[in-house]
Motif scaffolding. Structure first.
Motif, PDB file in Angstrom:
ATOM      1  N   VAL A  33       0.842  -1.201   0.000  1.00  0.00           N
ATOM      2  CA  VAL A  33       0.000   0.000   0.000  1.00  0.00           C
ATOM      3  C   VAL A  33       0.876   1.249   0.000  1.00  0.00           C
ATOM      4  CG1 VAL A  33      -1.648   1.331   1.393  1.00  0.00           C
ATOM      5  CG2 VAL A  33      -1.970  -1.132   1.086  1.00  0.00           C
ATOM      6  N   PHE A  34       1.905   1.236   0.845  1.00  0.00           N
ATOM      7  CA  PHE A  34       2.804   2.383   0.939  1.00  0.00           C
ATOM      8  C   PHE A  34       3.542   2.607  -0.388  1.00  0.00           C
ATOM      9  CE2 PHE A  34       6.980   4.205   2.159  1.00  0.00           C
ATOM     10  CZ  PHE A  34       6.525   5.436   2.599  1.00  0.00           C
ATOM     11  N   GLU A  35       3.973   1.530  -1.005  1.00  0.00           N
ATOM     12  CA  GLU A  35       4.678   1.652  -2.288  1.00  0.00           C
ATOM     13  C   GLU A  35       3.766   2.296  -3.337  1.00  0.00           C
ATOM     14  OE1 GLU A  35       7.162  -1.089  -5.492  1.00  0.00           O
ATOM     15  OE2 GLU A  35       6.162  -2.046  -3.795  1.00  0.00           O
ATOM     16  N   ARG A  36       2.501   1.882  -3.382  1.00  0.00           N
ATOM     17  CA  ARG A  36       1.561   2.483  -4.336  1.00  0.00           C
ATOM     18  C   ARG A  36       1.385   3.974  -4.055  1.00  0.00           C
ATOM     19  NH1 ARG A  36      -1.034  -2.374  -3.544  1.00  0.00           N
ATOM     20  NH2 ARG A  36      -2.590  -1.526  -2.113  1.00  0.00           N
ATOM     21  N   LYS A  37       1.289   4.340  -2.790  1.00  0.00           N
ATOM     22  CA  LYS A  37       1.140   5.760  -2.425  1.00  0.00           C
ATOM     23  C   LYS A  37       2.376   6.557  -2.839  1.00  0.00           C
ATOM     24  CE  LYS A  37      -2.899   6.074  -0.615  1.00  0.00           C
ATOM     25  NZ  LYS A  37      -3.903   6.911  -1.232  1.00  0.00           N
ATOM     26  N   MET A  38       3.549   5.984  -2.649  1.00  0.00           N
ATOM     27  CA  MET A  38       4.769   6.703  -3.011  1.00  0.00           C
ATOM     28  C   MET A  38       4.922   6.811  -4.530  1.00  0.00           C
ATOM     29  SD  MET A  38       6.207   7.926  -0.335  1.00  0.00           S
ATOM     30  CE  MET A  38       4.527   8.324   0.130  1.00  0.00           C
TER      31      MET A  38
ATOM     32  N   GLN B 113       2.394  12.812   3.903  1.00  0.00           N
ATOM     33  CA  GLN B 113       3.090  12.609   5.173  1.00  0.00           C
ATOM     34  C   GLN B 113       2.359  11.651   6.105  1.00  0.00           C
ATOM     35  OE1 GLN B 113       6.174  13.815   5.652  1.00  0.00           O
ATOM     36  NE2 GLN B 113       6.234  12.635   7.532  1.00  0.00           N
ATOM     37  N   PRO B 114       1.037  11.703   6.212  1.00  0.00           N
ATOM     38  CA  PRO B 114       0.342  10.724   7.081  1.00  0.00           C
ATOM     39  C   PRO B 114       0.562   9.279   6.639  1.00  0.00           C
ATOM     40  CG  PRO B 114      -1.112  12.547   6.554  1.00  0.00           C
ATOM     41  CD  PRO B 114       0.109  12.717   5.709  1.00  0.00           C
ATOM     42  N   HIS B 115       0.710   9.050   5.325  1.00  0.00           N
ATOM     43  CA  HIS B 115       0.961   7.686   4.837  1.00  0.00           C
ATOM     44  C   HIS B 115       2.331   7.202   5.307  1.00  0.00           C
ATOM     45  CE1 HIS B 115      -2.644   7.905   2.441  1.00  0.00           C
ATOM     46  NE2 HIS B 115      -2.204   9.000   1.831  1.00  0.00           N
ATOM     47  N   VAL B 116       3.300   8.112   5.311  1.00  0.00           N
ATOM     48  CA  VAL B 116       4.640   7.759   5.790  1.00  0.00           C
ATOM     49  C   VAL B 116       4.567   7.410   7.281  1.00  0.00           C
ATOM     50  CG1 VAL B 116       6.992   8.612   6.164  1.00  0.00           C
ATOM     51  CG2 VAL B 116       5.773   9.194   4.052  1.00  0.00           C
ATOM     52  N   ALA B 117       3.886   8.241   8.054  1.00  0.00           N
ATOM     53  CA  ALA B 117       3.761   7.993   9.492  1.00  0.00           C
ATOM     54  C   ALA B 117       3.027   6.677   9.757  1.00  0.00           C
ATOM     55  CB  ALA B 117       3.042   9.157  10.160  1.00  0.00           C
ATOM     56  N   ASP B 118       1.962   6.423   9.009  1.00  0.00           N
ATOM     57  CA  ASP B 118       1.206   5.182   9.195  1.00  0.00           C
ATOM     58  C   ASP B 118       2.065   3.959   8.879  1.00  0.00           C
ATOM     59  OD1 ASP B 118      -0.997   6.680   9.884  1.00  0.00           O
ATOM     60  OD2 ASP B 118      -2.020   6.444   7.950  1.00  0.00           O
ATOM     61  N   PHE B 119       2.779   4.021   7.761  1.00  0.00           N
ATOM     62  CA  PHE B 119       3.619   2.880   7.390  1.00  0.00           C
ATOM     63  C   PHE B 119       4.738   2.676   8.404  1.00  0.00           C
ATOM     64  CE2 PHE B 119       7.368   1.112   5.247  1.00  0.00           C
ATOM     65  CZ  PHE B 119       6.870  -0.160   5.019  1.00  0.00           C
ATOM     66  N   THR B 120       5.340   3.752   8.856  1.00  0.00           N
ATOM     67  CA  THR B 120       6.418   3.640   9.838  1.00  0.00           C
ATOM     68  C   THR B 120       5.904   3.000  11.120  1.00  0.00           C
ATOM     69  OG1 THR B 120       7.470   5.606   8.915  1.00  0.00           O
ATOM     70  CG2 THR B 120       8.161   4.945  11.119  1.00  0.00           C
ATOM     71  N   ALA B 121       4.730   3.426  11.571  1.00  0.00           N
ATOM     72  CA  ALA B 121       4.146   2.851  12.786  1.00  0.00           C
ATOM     73  C   ALA B 121       3.842   1.366  12.590  1.00  0.00           C
ATOM     74  CB  ALA B 121       2.892   3.613  13.176  1.00  0.00           C
ATOM     75  N   GLU B 122       3.255   1.034  11.445  1.00  0.00           N
ATOM     76  CA  GLU B 122       2.912  -0.368  11.164  1.00  0.00           C
ATOM     77  C   GLU B 122       4.177  -1.221  11.056  1.00  0.00           C
ATOM     78  OE1 GLU B 122       0.456  -3.680  10.502  1.00  0.00           O
ATOM     79  OE2 GLU B 122       0.066  -1.713  11.345  1.00  0.00           O
ATOM     80  N   ALA B 123       5.189  -0.701  10.370  1.00  0.00           N
ATOM     81  CA  ALA B 123       6.441  -1.444  10.228  1.00  0.00           C
ATOM     82  C   ALA B 123       7.081  -1.675  11.589  1.00  0.00           C
ATOM     83  CB  ALA B 123       7.396  -0.691   9.307  1.00  0.00           C
TER      84      ALA B 123
END
Length: 180
Positions: A43-48, A81-91
């Motif tokens: 999901v994060f890769e698609r957003k980026m 930026q929220p997508h980055v924060a979400d992915f970082t938290a999930e990772a």
């Protein structure tokens, strides 16, 4: 020899044929944390990728100045930026679970046993065969002299410290006047 060489292509073909099966088996052996992390990463890769495409369109817009492009890309980044924060938290969450599962599979006692397996015979050999284990009177005199030398060095160092503490400190020297 010829027969063995003729089996090599068949073995390679068999390995390639089994590759999808082994990949499928590996997929089924993944933990839920690993699968969640992979899903979040996709999901994060698609957003980026989406961000990259939109940023490229902004950069390609010749009607904008470099400052305007920079401001628009910064504004665009704030949307992502929220997508980055979400992915970082999930990772972070999933990585700790993955590490926990991996550590649970390690037999600490076996690792320690293996690491110390060669030490015991060496220590036993030194303690029974070394010069320290001999009750030879000449060795005892030598060890006594070595110990006395170490004690004398320590006592000398203590005397030097006492002497340094007994001397009153010198008064501070005033700075030299500057020539300006």
């Amino acid at each position: 020899m010829v027969r063995a060489l003729s089996l090599v292509p068949l073995s390679l073909a068999a390995a390639l044929a089994l590759l999808p099966v082994s990949t499928a088996v590996a997929e089924t052996q993944k933990t839920s944390a690993e699968l969640s992390l992979e899903s979040a990463a996709a999901v994060f890769e698609r957003k980026m990728e989406e961000f990259g495409a939109r940023a490229e369109r902004i950069q390609a817009d010749d009607s904008l100045s470099e400052t305007q492009k920079g401001l628009r890309i910064a504004a665009l980044w704030s949307d992502y930026q929220p997508h980055v924060a979400d992915f970082t938290a999930e990772a972070t969450r999933q990585a700790s679970q993955i590490a926990q599962a991996a550590l649970a599979e390690i037999d600490i006692e076996a690792v320690v046993r293996e690491a110390t397996a060669g030490i015991a015979p060496m220590v036993e050999g030194l303690s029974t065969n070394g010069a320290w284990a001999q009750a030879d009177p000449e060795h005892m005199v030598t060890y006594g002299l070595i110990a006395q030398y170490g004690m004398d060095q320590a006592l000398d160092a203590m005397d030097e410290v006492e002497a340094a503490l007994a001397v009153p400190p010198a008064p501070p020297v005033p700075p030299l006047p500057s020539e300006t």
